[in-house]
Design an enzyme around this catalytic site. Sequence first.
Site, PDB file in Angstrom:
ATOM      1  N   GLY A   1       1.160  -1.246   0.053  1.00  0.00           N
ATOM      2  CA  GLY A   1      -0.038  -0.212  -0.112  1.00  0.00           C
ATOM      3  C   GLY A   1       0.650   1.005   0.580  1.00  0.00           C
ATOM      4  O   GLY A   1       1.679   0.950  -0.591  1.00  0.00           O
ATOM      5  N   GLY A   2       0.209   2.611  -0.246  1.00  0.00           N
ATOM      6  CA  GLY A   2       1.024   3.580   0.036  1.00  0.00           C
ATOM      7  C   GLY A   2       1.895   3.492   1.502  1.00  0.00           C
ATOM      8  O   GLY A   2       1.404   2.921   2.180  1.00  0.00           O
TER       9      GLY A   2
ATOM     10  N   LYS B   1      -0.510  -0.749   6.047  1.00  0.00           N
ATOM     11  CA  LYS B   1       0.729  -2.151   5.585  1.00  0.00           C
ATOM     12  C   LYS B   1       1.010  -3.018   6.728  1.00  0.00           C
ATOM     13  O   LYS B   1       1.568  -4.248   7.201  1.00  0.00           O
ATOM     14  CB  LYS B   1       1.909  -1.502   5.292  1.00  0.00           C
ATOM     15  CG  LYS B   1       2.084  -1.242   3.582  1.00  0.00           C
ATOM     16  CD  LYS B   1       3.080  -1.143   2.854  1.00  0.00           C
ATOM     17  CE  LYS B   1       3.692  -0.274   3.352  1.00  0.00           C
ATOM     18  NZ  LYS B   1       4.229   1.011   3.748  1.00  0.00           N
TER      19      LYS B   1
ATOM     20  N   HIS C   1       9.943   1.633  14.430  1.00  0.00           N
ATOM     21  CA  HIS C   1       9.113   0.549  13.647  1.00  0.00           C
ATOM     22  C   HIS C   1       9.456  -0.689  14.557  1.00  0.00           C
ATOM     23  O   HIS C   1       8.512  -0.914  15.041  1.00  0.00           O
ATOM     24  CB  HIS C   1       9.627   0.208  12.412  1.00  0.00           C
ATOM     25  CG  HIS C   1       9.223   1.081  11.512  1.00  0.00           C
ATOM     26  ND1 HIS C   1       7.546   0.753  10.736  1.00  0.00           N
ATOM     27  CD2 HIS C   1       9.741   2.064  10.117  1.00  0.00           C
ATOM     28  CE1 HIS C   1       7.030   1.668  10.451  1.00  0.00           C
ATOM     29  NE2 HIS C   1       8.238   1.975  10.084  1.00  0.00           N
ATOM     30  N   ARG C   2      11.360  -0.930  15.685  1.00  0.00           N
ATOM     31  CA  ARG C   2      11.044  -1.529  16.065  1.00  0.00           C
ATOM     32  C   ARG C   2      10.259  -1.213  17.302  1.00  0.00           C
ATOM     33  O   ARG C   2      10.075  -2.283  17.996  1.00  0.00           O
ATOM     34  CB  ARG C   2      12.232  -1.556  16.613  1.00  0.00           C
ATOM     35  CG  ARG C   2      13.040  -2.886  16.826  1.00  0.00           C
ATOM     36  CD  ARG C   2      14.637  -2.240  17.784  1.00  0.00           C
ATOM     37  NE  ARG C   2      15.641  -2.802  16.889  1.00  0.00           N
ATOM     38  CZ  ARG C   2      16.209  -3.541  16.303  1.00  0.00           C
ATOM     39  NH1 ARG C   2      16.367  -4.416  17.144  1.00  0.00           N
ATOM     40  NH2 ARG C   2      17.011  -3.532  15.631  1.00  0.00           N
TER      41      ARG C   2
ATOM     42  N   ARG D   1       6.807  -2.857  16.844  1.00  0.00           N
ATOM     43  CA  ARG D   1       6.646  -4.283  17.183  1.00  0.00           C
ATOM     44  C   ARG D   1       6.433  -5.092  18.663  1.00  0.00           C
ATOM     45  O   ARG D   1       6.239  -6.685  18.282  1.00  0.00           O
ATOM     46  CB  ARG D   1       7.421  -4.889  16.470  1.00  0.00           C
ATOM     47  CG  ARG D   1       7.934  -4.642  15.489  1.00  0.00           C
ATOM     48  CD  ARG D   1       9.083  -5.647  14.325  1.00  0.00           C
ATOM     49  NE  ARG D   1      10.063  -5.487  14.529  1.00  0.00           N
ATOM     50  CZ  ARG D   1      11.327  -4.335  13.709  1.00  0.00           C
ATOM     51  NH1 ARG D   1      10.152  -3.364  12.924  1.00  0.00           N
ATOM     52  NH2 ARG D   1      12.259  -4.468  14.057  1.00  0.00           N
TER      53      ARG D   1
ATOM     54  N   GLU E   1      18.574  -7.918  10.343  1.00  0.00           N
ATOM     55  CA  GLU E   1      18.838  -6.804   9.331  1.00  0.00           C
ATOM     56  C   GLU E   1      19.763  -7.131   7.892  1.00  0.00           C
ATOM     57  O   GLU E   1      20.757  -7.954   8.322  1.00  0.00           O
ATOM     58  CB  GLU E   1      19.693  -5.490   9.714  1.00  0.00           C
ATOM     59  CG  GLU E   1      18.658  -5.342  10.976  1.00  0.00           C
ATOM     60  CD  GLU E   1      19.236  -4.199  11.564  1.00  0.00           C
ATOM     61  OE1 GLU E   1      19.852  -3.428  10.768  1.00  0.00           O
ATOM     62  OE2 GLU E   1      18.961  -3.698  12.562  1.00  0.00           O
TER      63      GLU E   1
END
Lengths: 166, 166, 166
Positions: A8-9, A14, A49-50, A53, A61
């Site tokens: 997605g954008g 997402k 982001h980490r 989650r 990585e």
Amino acid sequence: MSILLVGGGSRSGKSRHALLLARRFGPRRGFLATAQALDEEMRDRIRKHREERGEEFLTIEEPLDLAAAVVQAEPALDVLIIDCLTLWLSNIMLAEKEIDTAAQLDAIAASKLPCILVTNEVGCGIVPDNALARQFRDRAGFLNQQAMERAEEAYWTIFGAALKLK
Amino acid sequence: MSILLVGGGSRSGKSRHALLLARRFGPRRGFLATAQALDEEMRDRIRKHREERGEEFLTIEEPLDLAAAVVQAEPALDVLIIDCLTLWLSNIMLAEKEIDTAAQLDAIAASKLPCILVTNEVGCGIVPDNALARQFRDRAGFLNQQAMERAEEAYWTIFGAALKLK
Amino acid sequence: MSILLVGGGSRSGKSRHALLLARRFGPRRGFLATAQALDEEMRDRIRKHREERGEEFLTIEEPLDLAAAVVQAEPALDVLIIDCLTLWLSNIMLAEKEIDTAAQLDAIAASKLPCILVTNEVGCGIVPDNALARQFRDRAGFLNQQAMERAEEAYWTIFGAALKLK
């Protein structure tokens, strides 16, 4: 065994949908980040982001050789999120390496580890002024189609909703 | 007789879906290219697209007067792909001609030749900096809506998948 | 009482779909414009939009405090279109104010007045070059997700068609 695709954008939900799909599988969950912390803004995005989650995912990585990372992770995991294909493509273009994305995706699809691929739609704006951006846009579109062909299940995310494409 | 519309972002599988739809009709298939080979990159894109289609399609090149081209092609063809509306709009804007796109689309819809119109979504990015790009974006959006109103069938393509809109 | 969300790219038929949804409700219809006429082009866009709506809607202009405007409008209206969230975000960023968009949306959702929120998808193009545009894109995506979470009904518009998301 299987590829699930979520695209997605930017900020369309997402990654959140990918986390949701990951809960279908066993408890040993991995998150392969293709992002490279090349500047402050990227470092910041990666850190956020980490945090989103939480501790539930083992973070791996790998900017380039996704197939090798999947093969290596397979015995230890029940599911792996790969986030995201468009940054992977960026890495490939920056590294000026010849990486056969179709062959990599074939290897991922052939693995016993279910992989949830996250990708960006980047082709719905005005044609970019600069040639490199146009080339990236074309290659990203092709890469997304390659992933789609190999996916058993696929979603388009928009405003946080996920439309099932297949 | 009928307009079929296929639209999506760049490299989303639009043209491929149009080729697929064309197989529904008789064997005399045409492809109207609105692209003009004004520079090397465009020449390259046009050549690649032609190779993708193979020999199965009669190629017609017409940058501006699509309605006249459709009327002329009608007796010789069973189906015509027109690829694409947004390049047509570019041509109109570059030529600084007054072309009534609604009237042109009416004429195409009124023809006995089924026409599959391909178009780009260009309005889902950040508002462009320059005024011409903003104007193009607005006009492309209106043109796509005009085409949609006249379409008997329409698809949104994303990651190579085609979602039926109507 | 309820939020209905209509979002899509520029000129995808968002506002028209919002007008259509508004007809479901009683005859006292309002239109809250978040746009500010800061230059000629914006003045022109605002005027055109006003003409499209006709006399059927009471126009309210409020660039920042949507929640207060909704509370104030509640006794006089059966339905209110708020057009659009992304311009609202622009206004917030330009004014350099701290406005809690989640709290504002909560207040709108809690009002007895049904509100139809219109928004833009801006995240499906190439990553913008400048940092402010990237920040706007991120914040717009989050804002759209906040609106979606609170919406009882939501649509994605494309080429003038409206796909129901929920």
